[in-house]
Design a protein around this motif. Structure first.
Motif, PDB file in Angstrom:
ATOM      1  N   MET A  36       0.764  -1.305   0.055  1.00 11.05           N
ATOM      2  CA  MET A  36      -0.229   0.037   0.170  1.00 11.05           C
ATOM      3  C   MET A  36       0.883   1.221   0.177  1.00 11.05           C
ATOM      4  N   ALA A  37       1.975   1.391   0.638  1.00 13.49           N
ATOM      5  CA  ALA A  37       2.670   2.476   0.754  1.00 13.49           C
ATOM      6  C   ALA A  37       3.732   2.469  -0.319  1.00 13.49           C
ATOM      7  N   THR A  38       3.822   1.483  -0.954  1.00 11.71           N
ATOM      8  CA  THR A  38       4.537   1.576  -2.369  1.00 11.71           C
ATOM      9  C   THR A  38       3.887   2.253  -3.515  1.00 11.71           C
ATOM     10  N   ASP A  39       2.429   1.873  -3.366  1.00  8.92           N
ATOM     11  CA  ASP A  39       1.417   2.432  -4.298  1.00  8.92           C
ATOM     12  C   ASP A  39       1.325   4.140  -4.143  1.00  8.92           C
ATOM     13  N   GLU A  40       1.034   4.392  -2.841  1.00  9.22           N
ATOM     14  CA  GLU A  40       1.175   5.746  -2.608  1.00  9.22           C
ATOM     15  C   GLU A  40       2.552   6.330  -2.946  1.00  9.22           C
ATOM     16  N   GLY A  41       3.452   5.592  -2.703  1.00  7.78           N
ATOM     17  CA  GLY A  41       4.902   6.580  -3.205  1.00  7.78           C
ATOM     18  C   GLY A  41       4.861   6.634  -4.651  1.00  7.78           C
ATOM     19  N   LYS A  42       4.220   5.727  -5.218  1.00  5.92           N
ATOM     20  CA  LYS A  42       4.382   5.639  -7.037  1.00  5.92           C
ATOM     21  C   LYS A  42       3.332   6.961  -7.539  1.00  5.92           C
ATOM     22  N   LYS A  43       2.157   7.058  -6.580  1.00  2.00           N
ATOM     23  CA  LYS A  43       1.330   7.992  -6.935  1.00  2.00           C
ATOM     24  C   LYS A  43       1.785   9.441  -6.421  1.00  2.00           C
ATOM     25  N   TYR A  44       2.626   9.625  -5.484  1.00  4.84           N
ATOM     26  CA  TYR A  44       3.243  10.978  -5.031  1.00  4.84           C
ATOM     27  C   TYR A  44       4.332  11.316  -6.064  1.00  4.84           C
ATOM     28  N   LYS A  45       4.916  10.246  -6.470  1.00  6.83           N
ATOM     29  CA  LYS A  45       6.165  10.520  -7.491  1.00  6.83           C
ATOM     30  C   LYS A  45       5.486  10.985  -8.741  1.00  6.83           C
ATOM     31  N   LYS A  46       4.214  10.494  -9.108  1.00  5.57           N
ATOM     32  CA  LYS A  46       3.917  10.503 -10.562  1.00  5.57           C
ATOM     33  C   LYS A  46       3.209  12.237 -10.440  1.00  5.57           C
ATOM     34  N   SER A  47       2.655  12.419  -9.298  1.00  2.00           N
ATOM     35  CA  SER A  47       1.961  13.759  -9.220  1.00  2.00           C
ATOM     36  C   SER A  47       2.924  14.782  -9.267  1.00  2.00           C
ATOM     37  N   THR A  48       4.027  14.381  -8.470  1.00  2.00           N
ATOM     38  CA  THR A  48       5.238  15.473  -8.392  1.00  2.00           C
ATOM     39  C   THR A  48       5.825  15.679  -9.793  1.00  2.00           C
ATOM     40  N   ARG A  49       6.001  14.751 -10.432  1.00  2.00           N
ATOM     41  CA  ARG A  49       6.573  14.694 -11.917  1.00  2.00           C
ATOM     42  C   ARG A  49       5.769  15.570 -12.871  1.00  2.00           C
ATOM     43  N   PHE A  50       4.512  15.375 -12.570  1.00  2.00           N
ATOM     44  CA  PHE A  50       3.449  15.833 -13.499  1.00  2.00           C
ATOM     45  C   PHE A  50       3.224  17.446 -13.235  1.00  2.00           C
ATOM     46  N   ARG A  51       3.410  17.857 -11.863  1.00  2.00           N
ATOM     47  CA  ARG A  51       3.633  19.238 -11.500  1.00  2.00           C
ATOM     48  C   ARG A  51       4.768  19.881 -11.948  1.00  2.00           C
ATOM     49  N   GLN A  52       5.670  19.105 -12.037  1.00  2.00           N
ATOM     50  CA  GLN A  52       7.182  19.745 -12.556  1.00  2.00           C
ATOM     51  C   GLN A  52       7.061  20.002 -13.938  1.00  2.00           C
ATOM     52  N   ILE A  53       6.545  19.067 -14.693  1.00  2.00           N
ATOM     53  CA  ILE A  53       6.441  19.188 -16.188  1.00  2.00           C
ATOM     54  C   ILE A  53       5.534  20.230 -16.432  1.00  2.00           C
ATOM     55  N   THR A  54       4.442  20.399 -15.633  1.00  2.00           N
ATOM     56  CA  THR A  54       3.302  21.666 -16.099  1.00  2.00           C
ATOM     57  C   THR A  54       4.037  22.980 -15.843  1.00  2.00           C
ATOM     58  N   LYS A  55       4.735  22.829 -14.680  1.00  2.00           N
ATOM     59  CA  LYS A  55       5.242  24.228 -14.114  1.00  2.00           C
ATOM     60  C   LYS A  55       6.399  24.672 -15.388  1.00  2.00           C
ATOM     61  N   ILE A  56       7.076  23.819 -15.862  1.00  2.00           N
ATOM     62  CA  ILE A  56       8.344  24.136 -16.827  1.00  2.00           C
ATOM     63  C   ILE A  56       7.643  24.320 -18.127  1.00  2.00           C
ATOM     64  N   PHE A  57       6.768  23.701 -18.491  1.00  2.00           N
ATOM     65  CA  PHE A  57       5.989  24.090 -19.687  1.00  2.00           C
ATOM     66  C   PHE A  57       5.428  25.469 -19.443  1.00  2.00           C
ATOM     67  N   MET A  58       4.468  25.743 -18.589  1.00  2.00           N
ATOM     68  CA  MET A  58       3.975  27.087 -18.430  1.00  2.00           C
ATOM     69  C   MET A  58       5.107  28.078 -18.319  1.00  2.00           C
ATOM     70  N   GLU A  59       6.251  27.910 -17.782  1.00  2.00           N
ATOM     71  CA  GLU A  59       7.201  29.010 -17.389  1.00  2.00           C
ATOM     72  C   GLU A  59       7.764  29.243 -18.884  1.00  2.00           C
ATOM     73  N   HIS A  60       7.937  28.301 -19.855  1.00  2.00           N
ATOM     74  CA  HIS A  60       8.552  28.532 -20.952  1.00  2.00           C
ATOM     75  C   HIS A  60       7.475  28.483 -22.400  1.00  2.00           C
ATOM     76  N   ASN A  61       6.188  28.468 -21.686  1.00  2.00           N
ATOM     77  CA  ASN A  61       5.036  28.397 -23.060  1.00  2.00           C
ATOM     78  C   ASN A  61       5.463  27.508 -24.086  1.00  2.00           C
ATOM     79  N   VAL A  62       5.606  26.428 -23.652  1.00  2.00           N
ATOM     80  CA  VAL A  62       6.165  25.306 -24.696  1.00  2.00           C
ATOM     81  C   VAL A  62       4.969  25.041 -25.597  1.00  2.00           C
TER      82      VAL A  62
END
Length: 578
Positions: free
Chosen positions: A1-27
């Motif tokens: 269960m903890a592993t699944d939560e960790g994967k979801k956290y990593k996925k959401s963190t990476r998604f926010r990172q991609i979204t943030k950089i895409f918005m910063e540079h108007n990709v």
């Protein structure tokens, strides 16, 4: 269960990172409007290996991006990192199920090459053969898989990128995804390399490393160690004006071009990433190629039953003490026999400098996805081909030429097949390397003989001769009827029985415009009637209903005003789109 939560956290963190950089540079905006390519490049660099690889792949896609984007994305560089030896040792042993000591008699802990996907170590097998061991970086597979899954979910957000009508963006993403997954599969690369080795190793001065399949796994590739340097590094300290260097460049360029054309037209299996870093120059001893230690010029005597013959051994096969070695087989292209025949037709037509035949050959290659006016297609294509025919690579910008041809195909509703897109990518990459070696080499002139050879080998001459004989027979039978047919036509003209059919070009477009004009005229009349009617209602003065009727008139004014505003906006929008 903890592993699944960790994967979801990593996925959401990476998604926010991609979204943030895409918005910063108007990709998305920059790609849609095809502006500020440097912003897109910077965003890809910040986002790491997956996006860098994607950018590098897109940097040769002249079918979907204009030259400014292509040039900028070519600047993307791998973020080179190395894993410590204990981690590499763990990966090898977990993949092979054996210790490094049991696999190799020696293994160098420090890699001699490293890139964003993996690193390469020199080792020696128990049999004494020197090998290069390519090992994937720890965690790179999970990182790329995560990024690809996030991008696939976000794919609808970039469906409005230009050229999407001609090149399906979903298919483009799937191609990039497939290429990245292949690069993560060392077994696939081993199979590619082994097939390429069978087809090309020993072809003149061309070589390919031997693959040791029994040592290869999903994350580890073991191949023959090549002691040499990249072709760019080899010539980096040599002046182009030096006669010896100039001759060597020409020899290398000629051999590489002829071999690449062989890969395309004879093998139907080509290296899709032939940049200077993937081709090594290896110095060899010419004497070592002579069998059984025999030296050139050595005299021999051969005794037969009734006589004895004296002879001197001469090896005329190899004139240069160098071999050109292909490396990195993660990206390979494959062509069907049918597509090779179509591309052969294109090459022969280019050699003949016949724009009409070239246009017909291009139509055979492409897929029609909408209405096509062949006259307009030829009118656009002919000046471009006439301008570029017979030009050496030093003066010919293949990238711009391919982009212009694809742009013409786009405007005429023609879609380029994905295998041809990969070939174009390979040719553009190859052109850059050949340009450095010998700007005077003409790809068309060198490839034409190969195309002719393939064409003549594949033709069924007996069938063609029978067909030609039948055509000649039918023509001979029809020839005597020509005068009587001509007389019939003249007779019909004299009696007024002839009809002339006129075809109006762009008829659908003209009818659509006419329909649009009529619709606007009708809307104008309705609005005029609405305004006049509303004016009459506003002036209504009788009894208790006057207020209600006046309000109704004002509402009519409002509706008419909004309709006029929308009509003006629609006219402005269509004008801007044009």
């Amino acid at each position: 269960m903890a592993t699944d939560e960790g994967k979801k956290y990593k996925k959401s963190t990476r998604f926010r990172q991609i979204t943030k950089i895409f918005m910063e540079h108007n990709v998305i905006t920059n790609m849609v409007r095809q502006t500020h390519p440097e912003e897109v490049r910077e965003a890809f660099e910040k986002l790491g290996p997956t996006f860098i690889k994607m950018g590098q792949m897109l940097s040769v896609r002249t079918d979907i991006l204009p030259p400014p984007f292509i040039d900028e994305l070519k600047k993307l560089q791998d973020d080179v990192k190395t894993d410590d030896y204990p981690l590499i040792k763990e990966i090898i042993e977990s993949e092979a199920g054996q210790s490094v000591q049991s696999l190799f008699s020696s293994f160098e802990e420090i890699p001699f090459a490293s890139a964003s996907m993996g690193q390469t170590h020199k080792a020696v097998l128990k049999s004494g053969e020197e090998v290069a061991v390519k090992v994937q970086h720890a965690g790179i597979r999970e990182e790329i898989t995560l990024d690809l899954s996030l991008l696939e979910r976000a794919l609808p957000l970039i469906k409005y990128i230009p050229e999407s009508k001609v090149v399906d963006l979903r298919n483009i993403f799937l191609e990039i995804k497939e290429s990245l997954q292949k690069e993560l599969d060392a077994l696939q690369e081993a199979a590619n390399a082994e097939y390429f080795y069978e087809l090309n190793n020993g072809w003149e001065m061309i070589r390919a490393p031997k693959i040791y399949q029994e040592y290869c796994t999903l994350r580890v590739l073991v191949m023959e160690y090549i002691d040499g340097e990249s072709i760019r590094s080899f010539f980096s300290n040599q002046l182009q004006t030096d006669p010896a260097s100039k001759k060597l460049r020409k020899e290398f360029g000629d051999a590489l071009v002829r071999n690449f054309i062989k890969q395309v037209f004879e093998d139907g299996y080509f290296h899709a990433d032939p940049h200077p870093g993937n081709i090594f120059v290896q110095k060899v001893d010419l004497e070592s190629s002579i069998p059984n230690g025999i030296r050139k010029g050595q005299q021999f005597q051969k005794k037969f039953k009734h006589t004895t013959v004296d002879f001197v051994y001469q090896d005329e096969g190899r004139t240069l003490p160098y071999q050109l070695v292909y490396l990195d087989f993660g990206m390979m292209g494959q062509l069907s026999q049918e597509m090779i025949q179509k591309l052969t037709g294109v090459m022969i037509s280019l050699y003949r400098n016949d724009a009409k035949v070239t246009g017909q050959a291009i139509l055979q290659v492409c897929k029609q996805i909408g209405p096509l006016d062949e006259d307009i297609f030829y009118e656009q294509l002919t000046p471009l081909l006439d301008q570029n025919y017979g030009v050496g690579i030093g003066d010919l910008n293949l990238q711009a030429l391919f982009f212009q041809i694809i742009d013409i195909c786009h405007h005429n509703n023609l879609q380029v097949p994905k295998e041809v897109t990969m070939l174009i990518k390979a040719v553009v990459t190859f052109e850059g390397m050949i340009r450095e070696l010998d700007p005077e080499i003409s790809l068309v002139e060198i490839s034409a003989p190969f195309a002719k050879k393939y064409f003549t080998e594949k033709i069924d001459w007996s069938t063609e001769l029978k067909r030609a004989a039948l055509d000649t027979l039918y023509s001979a039978k029809a020839a005597p009827q020509i005068p009587s047919r001509a007389l019939d036509v003249l007779d019909d003209l004299a009696k007024g029985k002839s009809k002339v059919n006129i075809e109006l070009k762009k008829q659908d477009e003209l009818l659509n415009r006419l329909e649009s004009m009529i619709n606007r005229l009708v809307i104008g009349l309705i609005l005029s009637a609405l305004i006049i009617g509303s004016s009459m209602l506003v002036e209504f003065q009788e009894g208790l209903t006057s207020r209600f009727v006046s309000v109704l008139g004002i509402v009519g004014y409002g509706v008419a005003f909004l309709a006029v505003i929308y009509l003006i906006y629609d006219i402005w929008r269509k004008h801007r789109k044009k």
